[in-house]
Design an enzyme around this catalytic site. Structure first.
Site, PDB file in Angstrom:
ATOM      1  N   LYS A   1     -41.511 -54.402   5.877  1.00 29.45           N
ATOM      2  CA  LYS A   1     -40.548 -54.301   6.976  1.00 29.45           C
ATOM      3  C   LYS A   1     -41.325 -53.966   8.238  1.00 29.45           C
ATOM      4  O   LYS A   1     -42.389 -53.350   8.155  1.00 29.45           O
ATOM      5  CB  LYS A   1     -39.535 -53.172   6.699  1.00 29.45           C
ATOM      6  CG  LYS A   1     -38.204 -53.395   7.364  1.00 29.45           C
ATOM      7  CD  LYS A   1     -37.323 -54.323   6.561  1.00 29.45           C
ATOM      8  CE  LYS A   1     -36.113 -54.767   7.306  1.00 29.45           C
ATOM      9  NZ  LYS A   1     -35.178 -55.476   6.412  1.00 29.45           N
TER      10      LYS A   1
ATOM     11  N   ASP B   1     -33.967 -58.972  11.469  1.00 31.33           N
ATOM     12  CA  ASP B   1     -33.151 -57.857  10.975  1.00 31.33           C
ATOM     13  C   ASP B   1     -32.301 -57.462  12.187  1.00 31.33           C
ATOM     14  O   ASP B   1     -32.106 -58.277  13.104  1.00 31.33           O
ATOM     15  CB  ASP B   1     -34.048 -56.710  10.476  1.00 31.33           C
ATOM     16  CG  ASP B   1     -33.291 -55.661   9.659  1.00 31.33           C
ATOM     17  OD1 ASP B   1     -33.014 -55.904   8.486  1.00 31.33           O
ATOM     18  OD2 ASP B   1     -32.937 -54.585  10.207  1.00 31.33           O
TER      19      ASP B   1
ATOM     20  N   PHE C   1     -20.727 -56.454  13.870  1.00 34.17           N
ATOM     21  CA  PHE C   1     -20.296 -57.763  14.386  1.00 34.17           C
ATOM     22  C   PHE C   1     -21.505 -58.635  14.697  1.00 34.17           C
ATOM     23  O   PHE C   1     -21.481 -59.485  15.558  1.00 34.17           O
ATOM     24  CB  PHE C   1     -19.374 -57.605  15.614  1.00 34.17           C
ATOM     25  CG  PHE C   1     -20.059 -57.108  16.871  1.00 34.17           C
ATOM     26  CD1 PHE C   1     -20.538 -55.807  16.956  1.00 34.17           C
ATOM     27  CD2 PHE C   1     -20.224 -57.937  17.973  1.00 34.17           C
ATOM     28  CE1 PHE C   1     -21.173 -55.354  18.108  1.00 34.17           C
ATOM     29  CE2 PHE C   1     -20.860 -57.489  19.139  1.00 34.17           C
ATOM     30  CZ  PHE C   1     -21.333 -56.199  19.201  1.00 34.17           C
TER      31      PHE C   1
ATOM     32  N   VAL D   1     -24.858 -60.657  10.081  1.00 34.34           N
ATOM     33  CA  VAL D   1     -24.418 -60.420   8.704  1.00 34.34           C
ATOM     34  C   VAL D   1     -22.890 -60.374   8.623  1.00 34.34           C
ATOM     35  O   VAL D   1     -22.272 -61.031   7.768  1.00 34.34           O
ATOM     36  CB  VAL D   1     -25.063 -59.124   8.174  1.00 34.34           C
ATOM     37  CG1 VAL D   1     -24.500 -58.740   6.827  1.00 34.34           C
ATOM     38  CG2 VAL D   1     -26.579 -59.278   8.093  1.00 34.34           C
ATOM     39  N   ALA D   2     -22.261 -59.631   9.555  1.00 32.38           N
ATOM     40  CA  ALA D   2     -20.794 -59.534   9.592  1.00 32.38           C
ATOM     41  C   ALA D   2     -20.190 -60.921   9.826  1.00 32.38           C
ATOM     42  O   ALA D   2     -19.172 -61.288   9.213  1.00 32.38           O
ATOM     43  CB  ALA D   2     -20.369 -58.580  10.705  1.00 32.38           C
ATOM     44  N   TRP D   3     -20.828 -61.692  10.676  1.00 30.03           N
ATOM     45  CA  TRP D   3     -20.351 -63.049  10.993  1.00 30.03           C
ATOM     46  C   TRP D   3     -20.352 -63.943   9.739  1.00 30.03           C
ATOM     47  O   TRP D   3     -19.338 -64.568   9.410  1.00 30.03           O
ATOM     48  CB  TRP D   3     -21.229 -63.644  12.110  1.00 30.03           C
ATOM     49  CG  TRP D   3     -21.082 -65.107  12.300  1.00 30.03           C
ATOM     50  CD1 TRP D   3     -20.054 -65.744  12.935  1.00 30.03           C
ATOM     51  CD2 TRP D   3     -21.985 -66.129  11.850  1.00 30.03           C
ATOM     52  NE1 TRP D   3     -20.273 -67.112  12.904  1.00 30.03           N
ATOM     53  CE2 TRP D   3     -21.439 -67.368  12.252  1.00 30.03           C
ATOM     54  CE3 TRP D   3     -23.196 -66.117  11.155  1.00 30.03           C
ATOM     55  CZ2 TRP D   3     -22.065 -68.585  11.967  1.00 30.03           C
ATOM     56  CZ3 TRP D   3     -23.822 -67.328  10.875  1.00 30.03           C
ATOM     57  CH2 TRP D   3     -23.262 -68.539  11.277  1.00 30.03           C
TER      58      TRP D   3
HETATM   59  O1  2IT Z   1     -32.963 -56.790   4.979  1.00 28.11           O
HETATM   60  C1  2IT Z   1     -33.284 -57.962   4.742  1.00 28.11           C
HETATM   61  O2  2IT Z   1     -33.343 -58.413   3.594  1.00 28.11           O
HETATM   62  C2  2IT Z   1     -33.638 -58.816   5.883  1.00 28.11           C
HETATM   63  N1  2IT Z   1     -33.588 -58.344   7.014  1.00 28.11           N
HETATM   64  C3  2IT Z   1     -34.086 -60.233   5.671  1.00 28.11           C
HETATM   65  C4  2IT Z   1     -35.537 -60.284   5.365  1.00 28.11           C
HETATM   66  C5  2IT Z   1     -36.113 -61.672   5.268  1.00 28.11           C
HETATM   67  O3  2IT Z   1     -37.343 -61.737   5.085  1.00 28.11           O
HETATM   68  O4  2IT Z   1     -35.403 -62.672   5.358  1.00 28.11           O
END
Ligand code: 2IT
Length: 445
Positions: A124, A164, A236, A239-241
């Site tokens: 990350k 992210d 919103f 991910v929410a979309w």
């Molecule tokens: O939390 C997650 O799984 C993401 N932000 C996606 C990570 C990715 O490499 O697609």
């Protein structure tokens, strides 16, 4: 017990890193039994090695704002574990970003990626840069400055970042553009790219779509159908979309979305052009949902509140870590919620999880429910390596299959004696076993 000792040693070593310690504690408490049954794990210090990132890169990111003034931020990449495949995980741009948060996310990502069945390790990254109110040119200059520091540490077989919170298609484009210029290679070393330069169809939708496929499997176990169910969504963003789009397509009714300013309740359901409007709201860069209730008068805005006080069948936290606490969970349970599927990473705090499990409400943890996002990133990597582009149907079908497999892994490891499926335990054990076995087979390194 050994696990308790590992946890207390870690707390002493990393005091104050509360999100990281929270994520580690949850996984280690789930795997205690299997750990005891495999003495070779203790002999090889598998857990002690697994809880520390392989490497942390941190750097200063200096850029010029629109006034020509010099701005400084901190950038990070936490390469957590590459036992299963190259490091893989998103980049978060948000004012709250710190090392504890990125370590928790990298740790979770390692097990999530293991669950996807694809060969990806966990990582990350991010920065305390806040995109809120920034111009497009400022975002571009920041992304370029960030990549100027990161590029030496990534690559298609080394580490493949993605988006992210605060990092979407636009930011990935700017970062990948700079990466490509620096290495002079178009090697696909980021995912979530635009469709015209190696991106995958369905990647923008994948986290939300995958979550709904997982919810369908959860409901099937309860002999329930998603049609007609009411759903509370928080957040919103992307991910929410995606979750709202798929839920609506499957015949459910999403009645809330939320932002840092509060939530909106729309009893008619957020469908059709209202879903497109979420994208507009996001693109405004203001990070507020209040304008929804001005545009659609049938909706009500609740300032400073969270959507978990509404009576719904399904709760889908889609915003950020620890957005559901014990009080919120109690309200959901009292209002007769059928199931909770965490789409944000670690969206429920330990009190909330305890509340759901005590009430025997099925609770799907983020590392299982939201794994469709990174899984589709894995599919983007495959397409790049093959120099091919799959159709939306092909990608969606593979995503669906992966989500089914993740549900099966939870069933295999999470079944309790009273027939309650403890998804948290199942996902943690399944992910842990795969990473632990891969580490064992590769020797003490
Ligand atoms: O939390 C997650 O799984 C993401 N932000 C996606 C990570 C990715 O490499 O697609």
């Amino acid at each position: 017990m050994e696990i308790d000792k590992i946890i207390s040693d870690l707390e002493a070593k990393h005091p104050g890193e509360k999100e990281y310690l929270q994520a580690v504690r949850e996984v280690l408490l789930s795997v205690g039994d299997v750990y005891d049954r495999h003495p070779e794990f203790a002999r090889n210090k598998i857990i002690e090695r697994m809880v520390e990132p392989d490497r942390i890169v941190t750097f200063r990111v200096t850029w010029l704002d629109d006034k020509g003034e010099v701005q400084n931020n901190i950038g990070y990449r936490v390469q957590f574990n590459n036992a299963i495949g190259p490091y893989k995980g998103g980049i978060r741009f948000h004012a709250s970003v710190n090392l504890s948060i990125l370590k928790f996310l990298g740790f979770e990502q390692t097990f999530k990626n293991a669950l996807t069945t694809l060969p990806m390790g966990g990582a990350k990254g991010g920065s305390d840069f806040s995109p809120r109110g920034k111009s497009d040119r400022e975002i571009m200059r920041f992304c370029q400055a960030f990549m100027l520091n990161l590029w030496k540490n990534i690559g298609p077989d080394r580490d493949v970042p993605a988006g992210d919170i605060g990092v979407g298609g636009r930011e990935v484009g700017y970062m990948y553009g700079m990466y490509k210029k620096l290495v002079n290679k178009h090697d696909g070393s980021m995912t979530g790219k635009g469709l015209d330069f190696g991106g995958s169809l369905i990647r923008p939708e994948a986290t939300g779509f995958g979550a709904l496929y997982f919810v369908q499997s959860m409901l099937a176990r309860m002999n329930q159908d998603i049609k007609g169910k009411t759903i509370a969504v928080s957040g919103f963003g992307n991910v929410a979309w995606g979750a709202t789009l798929k839920a609506t397509e499957l015949g459910a009714k999403v009645v809330t979305i939320s932002g840092p300013d509060g939530y909106v309740y729309d009893p008619k359901g957020i469908s059709g052009e209202k879903i497109d409007y979420m994208l507009e709201l996001r693109a405004s860069g203001e990070d507020i949902v209040a304008p929804y209730a001005e545009k659609y008068p049938e909706a009500t805005f609740f300032p400073g509140k969270k959507p978990w006080e509404q009576k719904v069948d399904i709760a889908l936290p889609c915003a950020t870590q620890n957005e559901v606490n014990g009080e919120d969970a109690k309200k959901l349970v009292e209002n007769g919620v059928l199931l909770v599927a965490e789409v944000s990473n670690m969206g429920c705090n330990p009190d909330a999880i305890d509340t759901f499990i005590a009430a025997r409400i099925p609770y799907g943890p983020g590392k299982a429910v939201n794994a469709g996002g990174v899984a589709t990133s894995g599919l983007e990597m495959s397409q790049n390596a093959m120099h091919m582009q799959w159709t939306a149907e092909e990608v969606d079908q593979k995503l669906h299959q992966i989500m089914k497999s993740i549900h099966e892994q939870c069933e295999k490891y999470g079944m309790e004696s009273d027939g309650y499926l403890n998804y948290m335990k199942g996902a943690n054990i399944a992910g842990f076993m795969k990473v632990a076995n891969a580490m064992m087979e590769q020797g003490v390194i």
